[in-house]
Motif scaffolding. Structure first.
Motif, PDB file in Angstrom:
ATOM      1  N   ASN A 153      50.968  53.547  50.283  1.00 52.51           N
ATOM      2  CA  ASN A 153      52.322  53.767  50.820  1.00 52.51           C
ATOM      3  C   ASN A 153      52.158  54.137  52.284  1.00 52.51           C
ATOM      4  OD1 ASN A 153      53.403  53.616  48.177  1.00 52.51           O
ATOM      5  ND2 ASN A 153      52.682  55.722  47.847  1.00 52.51           N
ATOM      6  N   LEU A 154      52.561  53.226  53.152  1.00 49.23           N
ATOM      7  CA  LEU A 154      52.230  53.386  54.562  1.00 49.23           C
ATOM      8  C   LEU A 154      53.448  53.800  55.386  1.00 49.23           C
ATOM      9  CD1 LEU A 154      49.893  52.994  56.561  1.00 49.23           C
ATOM     10  CD2 LEU A 154      50.570  50.585  56.760  1.00 49.23           C
ATOM     11  N   ILE A 155      53.238  54.859  56.198  1.00 53.73           N
ATOM     12  CA  ILE A 155      54.267  55.284  57.162  1.00 53.73           C
ATOM     13  C   ILE A 155      53.650  55.178  58.555  1.00 53.73           C
ATOM     14  CG2 ILE A 155      55.680  57.216  58.007  1.00 53.73           C
ATOM     15  CD1 ILE A 155      55.827  58.293  55.203  1.00 53.73           C
ATOM     16  N   GLY A 156      54.373  54.556  59.492  1.00 53.29           N
ATOM     17  CA  GLY A 156      53.898  54.456  60.876  1.00 53.29           C
ATOM     18  C   GLY A 156      54.715  55.369  61.772  1.00 53.29           C
ATOM     19  N   ILE A 157      54.006  56.184  62.553  1.00 54.71           N
ATOM     20  CA  ILE A 157      54.666  57.088  63.510  1.00 54.71           C
ATOM     21  C   ILE A 157      54.498  56.462  64.885  1.00 54.71           C
ATOM     22  CG2 ILE A 157      54.634  59.443  64.485  1.00 54.71           C
ATOM     23  CD1 ILE A 157      55.372  59.356  61.483  1.00 54.71           C
ATOM     24  N   GLU A 158      55.542  55.820  65.390  1.00 54.87           N
ATOM     25  CA  GLU A 158      55.390  55.003  66.602  1.00 54.87           C
ATOM     26  C   GLU A 158      56.587  55.208  67.533  1.00 54.87           C
ATOM     27  OE1 GLU A 158      52.985  52.752  68.085  1.00 54.87           O
ATOM     28  OE2 GLU A 158      54.561  53.204  69.537  1.00 54.87           O
ATOM     29  N   PRO A 159      56.355  55.809  68.705  1.00 57.66           N
ATOM     30  CA  PRO A 159      57.480  56.102  69.606  1.00 57.66           C
ATOM     31  C   PRO A 159      57.996  54.915  70.410  1.00 57.66           C
ATOM     32  CG  PRO A 159      55.431  56.949  70.533  1.00 57.66           C
ATOM     33  CD  PRO A 159      55.091  56.393  69.188  1.00 57.66           C
ATOM     34  N   SER A 160      57.185  53.880  70.598  1.00 60.72           N
ATOM     35  CA  SER A 160      57.621  52.784  71.482  1.00 60.72           C
ATOM     36  C   SER A 160      58.481  51.762  70.736  1.00 60.72           C
ATOM     37  CB  SER A 160      56.396  52.092  72.080  1.00 60.72           C
ATOM     38  OG  SER A 160      56.727  50.781  72.473  1.00 60.72           O
ATOM     39  N   LEU A 161      59.650  51.528  71.274  1.00 55.14           N
ATOM     40  CA  LEU A 161      60.588  50.588  70.662  1.00 55.14           C
ATOM     41  C   LEU A 161      59.979  49.189  70.565  1.00 55.14           C
ATOM     42  CD1 LEU A 161      63.533  50.448  69.680  1.00 55.14           C
ATOM     43  CD2 LEU A 161      64.170  49.773  71.987  1.00 55.14           C
ATOM     44  N   HIS A 162      59.261  48.785  71.598  1.00 57.33           N
ATOM     45  CA  HIS A 162      58.725  47.419  71.622  1.00 57.33           C
ATOM     46  C   HIS A 162      57.587  47.272  70.613  1.00 57.33           C
ATOM     47  CE1 HIS A 162      61.333  46.698  74.951  1.00 57.33           C
ATOM     48  NE2 HIS A 162      60.909  47.829  75.484  1.00 57.33           N
ATOM     49  N   MET A 163      56.811  48.336  70.452  1.00 60.88           N
ATOM     50  CA  MET A 163      55.765  48.310  69.416  1.00 60.88           C
ATOM     51  C   MET A 163      56.431  48.290  68.038  1.00 60.88           C
ATOM     52  SD  MET A 163      52.884  48.470  71.072  1.00 60.88           S
ATOM     53  CE  MET A 163      52.266  48.972  72.670  1.00 60.88           C
ATOM     54  N   GLN A 164      57.457  49.111  67.859  1.00 61.91           N
ATOM     55  CA  GLN A 164      58.137  49.167  66.553  1.00 61.91           C
ATOM     56  C   GLN A 164      58.623  47.788  66.125  1.00 61.91           C
ATOM     57  OE1 GLN A 164      61.388  51.962  66.868  1.00 61.91           O
ATOM     58  NE2 GLN A 164      60.042  53.571  67.606  1.00 61.91           N
ATOM     59  N   ASN A 165      59.234  47.056  67.062  1.00 65.99           N
ATOM     60  CA  ASN A 165      59.779  45.740  66.721  1.00 65.99           C
ATOM     61  C   ASN A 165      58.670  44.795  66.259  1.00 65.99           C
ATOM     62  OD1 ASN A 165      62.277  46.672  67.414  1.00 65.99           O
ATOM     63  ND2 ASN A 165      62.270  45.794  69.472  1.00 65.99           N
ATOM     64  N   ALA A 166      57.574  44.769  67.040  1.00 63.85           N
ATOM     65  CA  ALA A 166      56.463  43.873  66.695  1.00 63.85           C
ATOM     66  C   ALA A 166      55.819  44.294  65.375  1.00 63.85           C
ATOM     67  CB  ALA A 166      55.435  43.899  67.820  1.00 63.85           C
ATOM     68  N   LEU A 167      55.737  45.598  65.174  1.00 66.14           N
ATOM     69  CA  LEU A 167      55.110  46.154  63.968  1.00 66.14           C
ATOM     70  C   LEU A 167      55.898  45.763  62.716  1.00 66.14           C
ATOM     71  CD1 LEU A 167      53.033  48.205  62.812  1.00 66.14           C
ATOM     72  CD2 LEU A 167      54.676  50.018  63.357  1.00 66.14           C
ATOM     73  N   ARG A 168      57.218  45.940  62.786  1.00 64.75           N
ATOM     74  CA  ARG A 168      58.076  45.584  61.644  1.00 64.75           C
ATOM     75  C   ARG A 168      57.954  44.094  61.332  1.00 64.75           C
ATOM     76  NH1 ARG A 168      61.983  49.301  63.890  1.00 64.75           N
ATOM     77  NH2 ARG A 168      62.057  51.154  62.575  1.00 64.75           N
ATOM     78  N   GLU A 169      57.962  43.293  62.406  1.00 66.92           N
ATOM     79  CA  GLU A 169      57.881  41.841  62.237  1.00 66.92           C
ATOM     80  C   GLU A 169      56.570  41.461  61.536  1.00 66.92           C
ATOM     81  OE1 GLU A 169      57.432  38.339  65.365  1.00 66.92           O
ATOM     82  OE2 GLU A 169      59.003  39.761  65.932  1.00 66.92           O
ATOM     83  N   LYS A 170      55.470  42.065  61.988  1.00 63.95           N
ATOM     84  CA  LYS A 170      54.163  41.723  61.412  1.00 63.95           C
ATOM     85  C   LYS A 170      54.073  42.178  59.950  1.00 63.95           C
ATOM     86  CE  LYS A 170      49.259  41.798  62.056  1.00 63.95           C
ATOM     87  NZ  LYS A 170      48.135  41.899  62.943  1.00 63.95           N
TER      88      LYS A 170
END
Ligand SMILES: C[S@@+](CC[C@H](N)C(=O)[O-])C[C@H]1O[C@@H](n2cnc3c(N)ncnc32)[C@H](O)[C@@H]1O
Length: 217
Positions: free
Chosen positions: A67-84
């Motif tokens: 069960n993975l949770i990502g703690i990521e402050p950058s909006l641009h990283m978040q978008n790419a991360l969700r997509e991947k």
């Protein structure tokens, strides 16, 4: 304790550039760290928190079922991360927070993962302290970090020369932190790591530490 403020960083140009760059160098990351990650991630299970997952370079290495949770402050990283994560079919919850203040309860994570993170955060000691707080006793902290080269070495000189442009371009990344000192002072029960030199086109960030640590039981 009051809940940490959501912290979404939207650095319009550098944020986009950084996310683009991180995605671009994923094959290089696999070449440099693939074997380390397969070894370090192999026995992860349960609730795993990755701090600063970026564009998701580590997603392919997680065993199925975590069960993975990502703690990521950058909006641009978040978008790419969700997509991947969506493309790979990896269930992932993304929280727009900084690792210095994580909104998870004490002793709630079986493992915390941080790769190429402590070079970039504002307060590495506080981030490691948060990782320790959210880990269950006996929980595992897995890390890969680029670090300072030995003082007096040619690499150390290059790290000093490249410090400013690198820090600006990579949104606050430090070329020369002695991150092992932070980990050694953090109070882990087991701290097992090695210094490696991983050569790439960014030769001045070649010195790395790779390893894992355990929260005292
Ligand atoms: C060099 S990237 C590494 C990304 C990924 N871990 C990897 O190995 O490819 C650093 C990441 O840490 C994130 N970051 C920067 N400051 C942070 C902080 N204070 N807390 C959590 N993440 C942070 C950045 O947004 C970025 O995604």
């Amino acid at each position: 304790m009051s809940a940490p403020e959501p912290h979404t960083r939207d650095n319009a140009i550098r944020g986009r550039l950084n996310a683009f760059f991180l995605r671009l160098i994923e094959p290089l990351m696999e070449k440099l760290f693939g074997d380390d990650k397969r070894r370090l991630f192999a026995d992860l299970e349960g609730d795993v928190v990755e701090i600063g997952p970026g564009t998701g370079a580590n997603l392919p290495y997680y065993p199925a079922g975590v069960n993975l949770i990502g703690i990521e402050p950058s909006l641009h990283m978040q978008n790419a991360l969700r997509e991947k994560a969506e493309k790979m079919g990896v269930p992932l919850e993304v929280r727009g927070l900084k690792g210095e203040a994580i909104d998870l309860p004490d002793a709630s994570a079986d493992a915390v993962v941080a790769t190429l993170l402590l070079c970039s955060v504002d307060d590495p000691i506080q981030v490691v302290s948060e990782a320790m707080r959210i880990l269950r006793p006996g929980g595992k902290y897995v890390f890969i970090e680029h670090v300072a080269a030995p003082k007096g070495s040619v690499l150390h000189l290059w790290q000093t020369l490249f410090f400013r442009p690198h820090h600006w371009l990579f949104e606050g990344c430090h070329t020369n932190r002695k991150t092992w000192e932070v980990l050694e002072a953090a109070g882990f029960e087991v701290l097992d790591y090695e210094h490696h030199t991983k050569w790439s086109i960014m030769f001045y960030v070649a010195p790395m530490i790779v390893g894992h640590a355990t929260k005292p039981r």
